[in-house]
Design an enzyme around this catalytic site. Structure first.
Site, mmCIF file in Angstrom:
data_model
loop_
_atom_site.group_PDB
_atom_site.id
_atom_site.type_symbol
_atom_site.label_atom_id
_atom_site.label_comp_id
_atom_site.label_asym_id
_atom_site.label_seq_id
_atom_site.Cartn_x
_atom_site.Cartn_y
_atom_site.Cartn_z
ATOM 1 N N HIS A 121 5.260 0.628 -3.767
ATOM 2 C CA HIS A 121 4.379 -0.464 -4.371
ATOM 3 C C HIS A 121 5.231 0.668 -6.087
ATOM 4 O O HIS A 121 5.161 1.280 -5.991
ATOM 5 C CB HIS A 121 3.198 -0.796 -3.861
ATOM 6 N N ASP A 198 -0.515 7.277 -0.616
ATOM 7 C CA ASP A 198 -1.239 5.975 -1.444
ATOM 8 C C ASP A 198 -1.449 4.811 -0.147
ATOM 9 O O ASP A 198 -1.170 4.602 0.947
ATOM 10 C CB ASP A 198 -0.070 4.855 -1.864
ATOM 11 N N GLN A 201 -3.554 0.461 2.417
ATOM 12 C CA GLN A 201 -2.844 -0.283 3.772
ATOM 13 C C GLN A 201 -3.049 -0.056 4.641
ATOM 14 O O GLN A 201 -3.114 -0.097 5.993
ATOM 15 C CB GLN A 201 -1.457 -0.989 3.453
ATOM 16 N N LYS A 224 -9.409 -4.554 -0.345
ATOM 17 C CA LYS A 224 -8.426 -5.031 0.661
ATOM 18 C C LYS A 224 -8.991 -4.204 1.417
ATOM 19 O O LYS A 224 -8.931 -4.905 3.443
ATOM 20 C CB LYS A 224 -7.216 -3.954 0.761
ATOM 21 N N CYS A 363 5.366 -6.345 -5.501
ATOM 22 C CA CYS A 363 5.460 -5.604 -6.247
ATOM 23 C C CYS A 363 5.829 -4.368 -5.176
ATOM 24 O O CYS A 363 6.043 -3.015 -5.821
ATOM 25 C CB CYS A 363 3.670 -5.145 -6.270
HETATM 26 N N1 PMP Z 1 0.011 0.470 -2.846
HETATM 27 C C1 PMP Z 1 0.157 -0.628 -2.391
HETATM 28 C C2 PMP Z 1 0.634 0.194 -0.726
HETATM 29 C C3 PMP Z 1 -0.307 -1.645 -1.823
HETATM 30 O O1 PMP Z 1 -0.455 -2.848 -1.485
HETATM 31 C C4 PMP Z 1 -1.670 -1.804 -2.968
HETATM 32 C C5 PMP Z 1 -1.940 -3.557 -3.266
HETATM 33 N N2 PMP Z 1 -0.430 -4.357 -3.389
HETATM 34 C C6 PMP Z 1 -1.444 -1.068 -4.530
HETATM 35 C C7 PMP Z 1 -1.591 0.225 -4.165
HETATM 36 C C8 PMP Z 1 -2.237 -1.935 -5.355
HETATM 37 O O2 PMP Z 1 -3.047 -2.091 -5.465
HETATM 38 P P1 PMP Z 1 -4.287 -2.757 -6.655
HETATM 39 O O3 PMP Z 1 -3.779 -4.103 -7.155
HETATM 40 O O4 PMP Z 1 -6.088 -2.437 -5.498
HETATM 41 O O5 PMP Z 1 -4.455 -1.530 -7.125
#
Ligand code: PMP
Length: 409
Positions: A121, A198, A201, A224, A363
C-alpha cells in the site's frame, strides 16, 4: 458463529440503498461498527469526557482510565509484553510514518538498504521512499511471483548485511496474499535488520501475536476492525522505541521544559504529543472486546469460506479475471476485472443494486502497473457478510456484464 445475530449488532446494515437492501462489501477500505462500539463512545462523551493525564478531578481520572484501559486491551490483543510498547496513532499510515521518520532516519546511511515488496500500500511505500531519499539508503524490492506471492528464497536473496529495515504487508489489500512475515522476520534478524509489518488488513481478520511473529514494529488501524476512524496503533519493541526520538513535540509528551532544552516523558507517551484521540481509544477498546467475543479464529474461518465461495462464483463469469493466488491461500477479499467494463462502471452499476464494492487503484499504483491494469474492482468480506451477499454480488455482476455487453455490441 451466528452471522444473523452479529448482523443485528450493526445498525448501518439494516437499510436500503437505491431501493435494495444494502450489501456492504467494502470492509477492507473501512469496516462497519457494532452498536457496542458506538455506545461506548457515546457513553464516554456523555459521562466521562475530559482531558487525560492532567486533571485531578473525577472526570479527568475517568477519561485517563478509559484511555489507558484501552491500551491494556490492545496490549493483550496483540500479546505485546508491555503497554509501553503500544503507541496510539491516527492509523496505519501515521504509525508507519513514525517508524520511517524516526527509526529509519536514525539508523540508515548512504548505501544501506530498506527492503519492501511491490504489493505494498502507498502507506508502506512512500514513507520508505522518503526515508531513503533523506538518508542515501537504497530501496529494494522482493520480486513477486506470477500469482502475486513472494517466496522466502527471494526474500533471502534480497535481504543482505546492508539491509537495515524490512517492511512488508501482512495481508495485501489488493491480492489477498498472506505473507510469511514471521519467517521473513527471522531472515531480517539474521542480517541485523528490523522487521516492520503493515497489519492494516490482518489485525481485523486473524489472530496476531507480535511475540510469536517476532516483528520489531507492527502497525494497524482501528477503523478496519470495527473501531472508529482516527485511531490506530504502532506496536514497537521497547528497546527500539526507547532509543527513538519523537517526531511530534508539544504538550503531553514532555517531562521537563526549559527555555532552550526539554526532556521527554517515558514510553509510550513520548510519542503521543498533544491531546490524544481519547474517544477513539475507547471505541477501539470496545471493538477489540467485540472481536474477541466473536473470536478471531471464527472470523477468519467465516471469511475464508465466503472468499472461496466468491472465488468460485466469480470465476464462473466468463471474461472475469481474479487477481492474486487461488482461494486456498487468500484472505477474505477478491480483486477482479470484467473484460471490457471499467471497474468504476462495475462499482457504479452495483451501487444501483445496493451493493457497495471498491473500484480504483487501491492505493497501490506500482502493483496496478505490475498487474498491467489501471484499476480493479474489489469485494471484501467481514464478520457480518453472508453467502447471500456473495450471491447478490455474483448475480449483479452477471447482469452488469450483460448490460455492458449489449451496450458495447
Ligand atoms: N496498509 C494497507 C494494507 C491498507 O489496506 C491500508 C488502508 N487501505 C493502509 C495501509 C492505510 O491505512 P489507514 O488509511 O487507515 O492509515
Amino acid at each position: 458463529m451466528n452471522v444473523n445475530a452479529i448482523r443485528e449488532q450493526f445498525p448501518i446494515l439494516h437499510q436500503h440503498i437505491n431501493e435494495h437492501p444494502l450489501v456492504y462489501l467494502d470492509s477492507a477500505a473501512s469496516s462497519q461498527k457494532p452498536r457496542s462500539v458506538i455506545d461506548a463512545m457515546k457513553k464516554y462523551y456523555e459521562s466521562d469526557n475530559a482531558n487525560v493525564h492532567r486533571g485531578v478531578h473525577t472526570l479527568g481520572s475517568r477519561a485517563t482510565d478509559a484511555y489507558e484501559g484501552a491500551r491494556e486491551k490492545i496490549r493483550a490483543f496483540l500479546n505485546a509484553k508491555s503497554v509501553q510498547e503500544i503507541i496510539y496513532t491516527r492509523g496505519t499510515t501515521t504509525a508507519l510514518n513514525l517508524v520511517a521518520a524516526s527509526y529509519a532516519r536514525a539508523v540508515c546511511g548512504e548505501g544501506d538498504e530498506i527492503v519492501i515488496t511491490p504489493m505494498e500500500h502507498h502507506s508502506n511505500l512512500i514513507p520508505w521512499q522518503q526515508a531513503a531519499k533523506a538518508t542515501g539508503a537504497v530501496l529494494k524490492y522482493i520480486p513477486l511471483q506470477a500469482d502475486g506471492t513472494i517466496t522466502l528464497e527471494d526474500a533471502q536473496r534480497t535481504i543482505t548485511d546492508r539491509t537495515k529495515i524490512v517492511s512488508i504487508v501482512h495481508v495485501s489489500n489488493v491480492l489477498g496474499v498472506i505473507n510469511p512475515v514471521k519467517e521473513i522476520a527471522a531472515v531480517a534478524h539474521r542480517y541485523g535488520a528490523v522487521m516492520v509489518v503493515d497489519g492494516a488488513q490482518s489485525t481485523p481478520h486473524m489472530k496476531v501475536d507480535v511475540q510469536d511473529l517476532d516483528c520489531d514494529f507492527f502497525a494497524f488501524s482501528g477503523h478496519k476492525m470495527c473501531g472508529p476512524t482516527g485511531i490506530g496503533v504502532l506496536y514497537g519493541k521497547k528497546e527500539l522505541l526507547e532509543k527513538m526520538e519523537p517526531i511530534e513535540f508539544g504538550g503531553e509528551m514532555i517531562d521537563f521544559v526549559d527555555l532552550y532544552e526539554s526532556t521527554w516523558k517515558e514510553l509510550p507517551w513520548k510519542f503521543e504529543g498533544g491531546t490524544p484521540i481519547i474517544a477513539g481509544a475507547v471505541g477501539l477498546g470496545a471493538a477489540i472486546d467485540f472481536l474477541q467475543e466473536v473470536g478471531l479464529d471464527a472470523i477468519e474461518a467465516h471469511e475464508h469460506k465466503l472468499a472461496s465461495y466468491a472465488y468460485e462464483r466469480l470465476s464462473a463469469i466468463a471474461g472475469t479475471t481474479i487477481y492474486g493466488p487461488g482461494p486456498r491461500e487468500r484472505a477474505g477479499l477478491i480483486t477482479f476485472n470484467i473484460e471490457d467494463v471499467h471497474p468504476h462502471d462495475v462499482a457504479t452499476v452495483l451501487d444501483t443494486k445496493g451493493i457497495a464494492i471498491r473500484a480504483g487503484h487501491h492505493c497501490a499504483q506500482p502493483l496496478m502497473r505490475w498487474l498491467n491494469v489501471s484499476a480493479t474492482a474489489r469485494a471484501s468480506f467481514y464478520v457480518y457478510n453472508t453467502e447471500e451477499d456473495v450471491d447478490r454480488l455474483a448475480d449483479a455482476l452477471h447482469q452488469t456484464k450483460e448490460f455492458f455487453g449489449h451496450a458495447i455490441g
